[in-house]
Structures are given as C-alpha cells and as structure tokens.
Design a protein around this motif. Structure first.
Motif, PDB file in Angstrom:
ATOM      1  N   UNK A   1     -24.545 -10.094 -35.587  1.00 35.53           N
ATOM      2  CA  UNK A   1     -25.050  -8.795 -35.227  1.00 35.53           C
ATOM      3  C   UNK A   1     -24.736  -7.935 -36.590  1.00 35.53           C
ATOM      4  N   UNK A   2     -24.476  -8.124 -37.343  1.00 36.61           N
ATOM      5  CA  UNK A   2     -23.903  -8.132 -38.663  1.00 36.61           C
ATOM      6  C   UNK A   2     -24.896  -7.646 -39.618  1.00 36.61           C
ATOM      7  N   UNK A   3     -25.186  -6.781 -40.289  1.00 36.50           N
ATOM      8  CA  UNK A   3     -26.947  -6.881 -41.368  1.00 36.50           C
ATOM      9  C   UNK A   3     -25.518  -5.889 -42.647  1.00 36.50           C
ATOM     10  N   UNK A   4     -25.809  -6.313 -43.877  1.00 30.59           N
ATOM     11  CA  UNK A   4     -25.215  -5.604 -45.008  1.00 30.59           C
ATOM     12  C   UNK A   4     -26.677  -4.687 -45.702  1.00 30.59           C
ATOM     13  N   UNK A   5     -26.629  -3.334 -45.961  1.00 38.15           N
ATOM     14  CA  UNK A   5     -27.145  -2.767 -46.976  1.00 38.15           C
ATOM     15  C   UNK A   5     -27.173  -2.759 -48.323  1.00 38.15           C
ATOM     16  N   UNK A   6     -27.777  -3.666 -48.819  1.00 41.00           N
ATOM     17  CA  UNK A   6     -27.563  -2.510 -50.888  1.00 41.00           C
ATOM     18  C   UNK A   6     -28.606  -1.954 -50.883  1.00 41.00           C
ATOM     19  N   UNK A   7     -28.406  -0.815 -52.168  1.00 44.25           N
ATOM     20  CA  UNK A   7     -29.153  -0.016 -53.045  1.00 44.25           C
ATOM     21  C   UNK A   7     -29.474  -0.553 -53.672  1.00 44.25           C
ATOM     22  N   UNK A   8     -30.462  -0.488 -55.032  1.00 45.80           N
ATOM     23  CA  UNK A   8     -30.346  -1.017 -56.042  1.00 45.80           C
ATOM     24  C   UNK A   8     -29.578  -2.100 -55.814  1.00 45.80           C
ATOM     25  N   UNK A   9     -29.581  -2.818 -55.213  1.00 45.69           N
ATOM     26  CA  UNK A   9     -28.534  -4.400 -55.500  1.00 45.69           C
ATOM     27  C   UNK A   9     -27.456  -3.873 -55.780  1.00 45.69           C
ATOM     28  N   UNK A  45     -23.729  -3.065 -52.839  1.00 47.11           N
ATOM     29  CA  UNK A  45     -23.514  -3.087 -51.618  1.00 47.11           C
ATOM     30  C   UNK A  45     -22.856  -1.631 -51.218  1.00 47.11           C
ATOM     31  N   UNK A  46     -23.887  -1.388 -50.045  1.00 41.58           N
ATOM     32  CA  UNK A  46     -23.597   0.222 -49.836  1.00 41.58           C
ATOM     33  C   UNK A  46     -23.107   0.328 -48.152  1.00 41.58           C
ATOM     34  N   UNK A  47     -23.355  -0.129 -47.364  1.00 41.59           N
ATOM     35  CA  UNK A  47     -22.604   0.081 -45.994  1.00 41.59           C
ATOM     36  C   UNK A  47     -22.533  -1.811 -45.676  1.00 41.59           C
ATOM     37  N   UNK A  48     -22.255  -1.814 -44.083  1.00 42.56           N
ATOM     38  CA  UNK A  48     -21.785  -3.149 -43.170  1.00 42.56           C
ATOM     39  C   UNK A  48     -22.029  -2.363 -41.630  1.00 42.56           C
ATOM     40  N   UNK A  49     -23.072  -2.783 -40.965  1.00 45.53           N
ATOM     41  CA  UNK A  49     -23.397  -2.373 -39.312  1.00 45.53           C
ATOM     42  C   UNK A  49     -23.643  -3.696 -39.013  1.00 45.53           C
ATOM     43  N   UNK A  50     -22.308  -3.565 -37.380  1.00 49.17           N
ATOM     44  CA  UNK A  50     -22.488  -4.131 -36.292  1.00 49.17           C
ATOM     45  C   UNK A  50     -22.925  -3.695 -35.556  1.00 49.17           C
ATOM     46  N   UNK A  51     -24.093  -4.541 -34.827  1.00 51.18           N
ATOM     47  CA  UNK A  51     -24.686  -3.746 -33.940  1.00 51.18           C
ATOM     48  C   UNK A  51     -24.462  -4.014 -33.011  1.00 51.18           C
ATOM     49  N   UNK A  52     -23.050  -4.418 -32.034  1.00 45.13           N
ATOM     50  CA  UNK A  52     -22.345  -4.571 -31.098  1.00 45.13           C
ATOM     51  C   UNK A  52     -21.373  -3.821 -30.928  1.00 45.13           C
TER      52      UNK A  52
END
Length: 291
Positions: free
Chosen positions: A48-56, A58-65
C-alpha cells in the motif's frame, strides 16, 4: 537529500504523457502540475506504499494502510521531536487538540502521521501548487476539514496572515529544487512563526545542506536569535560534514524536552540520528550570521 520541489515552470512537449487523477485512488504515472510534473510510483516493498516525485525529485512517501509509517528518516526525526514535546496521551480527550501548521504539503505524509497519532488534531497544510494539492486529495485518504485543511498559497503570505498564539506546532518543509527559498529562512519569517505559536509551541524546519553546513549554521543562528531554545537532529556523518543531506532544526520559547525514549527512537531505524541541545547548537552557529 530527501524532499525537493521544482521551481514554477510550464510543462514541455518532451515530458512523458500525463496521466489523469482517478476517483478510485492512486495510479502510477506522470501528472502535470502547476510547478512541472508529479510522478507517482508504487513502493514495491510495501503493498500500500506510494512514492511521490516532483520534477524527478523524491518528495513524499505514503503508506495507505499505515499512516503512522514514515519512510523518510528526517520525517521520523521530526515525529520523535513532536512526541517528546506533545505526549499523545495528553491529547486523547476532546478538550485537547494539537494545532498544527504544515508549510509545504507534498503528499501530506507528516499530516497523515499527526492525524493518526493525535486523532483530534486540527491541521492546516499549505501547498503552493494548487494542482498537486488537488491530486493528493484525490489519491490519498486524507482527513476532512476541520481535522485537516489543504490551503493553496505561498508559505510566507499564509504565515503572515495568521493570528497570534493559534498554533502549537509549525513545520516548514518547503523546497525549490534542493534549497528552501531564502525568504522562508529569514529573521522576519521566523519571527512570524514565533508569533503564531502558543507559549510552549514548537517550530521545526527541514534544512537541506551540503557538507559545508553553511545553510544549517545560518538557519540555526536565525532560529536561535528568535527563540530561547534551539535544537538540531541529523545523522552523525551529516553533522561531521561528510555528505549532503537533511538537518532538522527546532526552536521554542519553552525547553525542548528529551529523555531515554527520545534518544532510543533517534538511534533506532535505518539511519541513527544525533541530537544537539541548545548550547551545542549555539556553539555550532556562533560564527554564522542570521539571515
């Protein structure tokens, strides 16, 4: 160095084809935003993990669970600092609500953690990029207002507009590329943070720096000029000037508490961290000029 935000630019034709936000949750892809491109990737080590990158970057990591899971080490250090000042047990009842302001939103990782740790918290997340804020709200299971409000705007303008003594916690985690915009590091900006904080409020900044540690010294001098107490958390190689990375600097007009549990938490995890108390921080920044 974790956390980055590109400067405001227009999308260009050589960027990957843009995806559309889904009402059913996050989907991998590239998304056009006001400041460039957001890329959403799965974390293959977490279902349930996601990595957000902004303009390449790494900006954030979220675990929905597991909103209490913080993948970026510097966020874990901030969480340890917050818990040391604001014991979660004190905020269990409806009468006590942690009032938090997040300057810099990304995927709202710290806000999700705070909501899980302090269920009655009242939080405002300020995000410059309106499109990114819209996508994050669509992708991730964020608490709704009044528990969590997403406010689109520039961090300095929003901070200056707030009423005195209305926040317990202010976190500044704003980047343009690998640097915090200079106007968010000044004595004036820091004084406004102190103004909106209540008596025992805590101001926390994420400072990205080089091995020379010039940014950290200037920020420590600035924060130390405004607040009675200042502290630093970072991993030892960073504090010895051996690499690029993140330095967490905190300021408060009340003593910043520590203890065995706090120390154990900093030493745990994949990247053990070191904590400097007020006297050590002031000695570190003694030759630096406040911004």
């Amino acid at each position: 160095m974790a956390k980055g935000r590109g400067k405001r630019t227009k999308n260009t034709t050589d960027q990957p084809a843009a995806a559309e936000a889904s009402d059913t949750g996050p989907l991998e892809g590239n998304y056009p935003i006001d400041t460039g491109t957001a890329t959403l990737e799965r974390d293959h080590y977490s279902p349930e993990g996601w990595i957000l990158k902004v303009n390449g970057v790494p900006s954030s990591h979220v675990d929905l669970a597991a909103p209490e899971r913080l993948d970026f080490e510097y966020m874990r250090w901030i969480a340890a600092l917050i818990r040391s000042r604001f014991a979660p047990a004190v905020f269990d009842g409806n009468e006590s609500k942690l009032r938090a302001l997040h300057l810099g939103g990304g995927a709202c990782s710290m806000a999700r953690w705070a909501a899980a740790t302090y269920p009655n918290a009242r939080q405002v997340v300020v995000e410059l990029d309106g499109k990114l804020a819209e996508l994050v709200r669509a992708w991730f299971d964020l608490p709704r207002a009044p528990l969590l409000r997403l406010r689109v705007g520039e961090a300095g303008e929003v901070l200056r507009s707030l009423t005195d003594a209305t926040r317990d916690l202010v976190i500044r985690d704003v980047f343009a590329g690998d640097q915090t915009p200079k106007d968010l590091t000044t004595l004036e900006f820091t004084a406004h943070a102190a103004r909106v904080l209540d008596t025992d409020g805590l101001y926390v900044v994420n400072c990205g720096d080089t091995p020379a540690l010039d940014n950290a010294k200037r920020e420590a001098a600035t924060i130390g000029s405004v607040f009675k107490y200042v502290a630093i958390i970072a991993d030892p190689p960073m504090l010895k000037g051996r690499r690029y990375g993140n330095v967490i600097i905190a300021g408060s007009n009340a003593p910043i508490p520590t203890g065995p549990d706090f120390t154990r938490e900093l030493l745990g995890g994949g990247v053990p961290a070191q904590h400097w108390e007020d006297a050590t921080v002031r000695a570190f920044a003694r030759h630096a000029t406040a911004v």
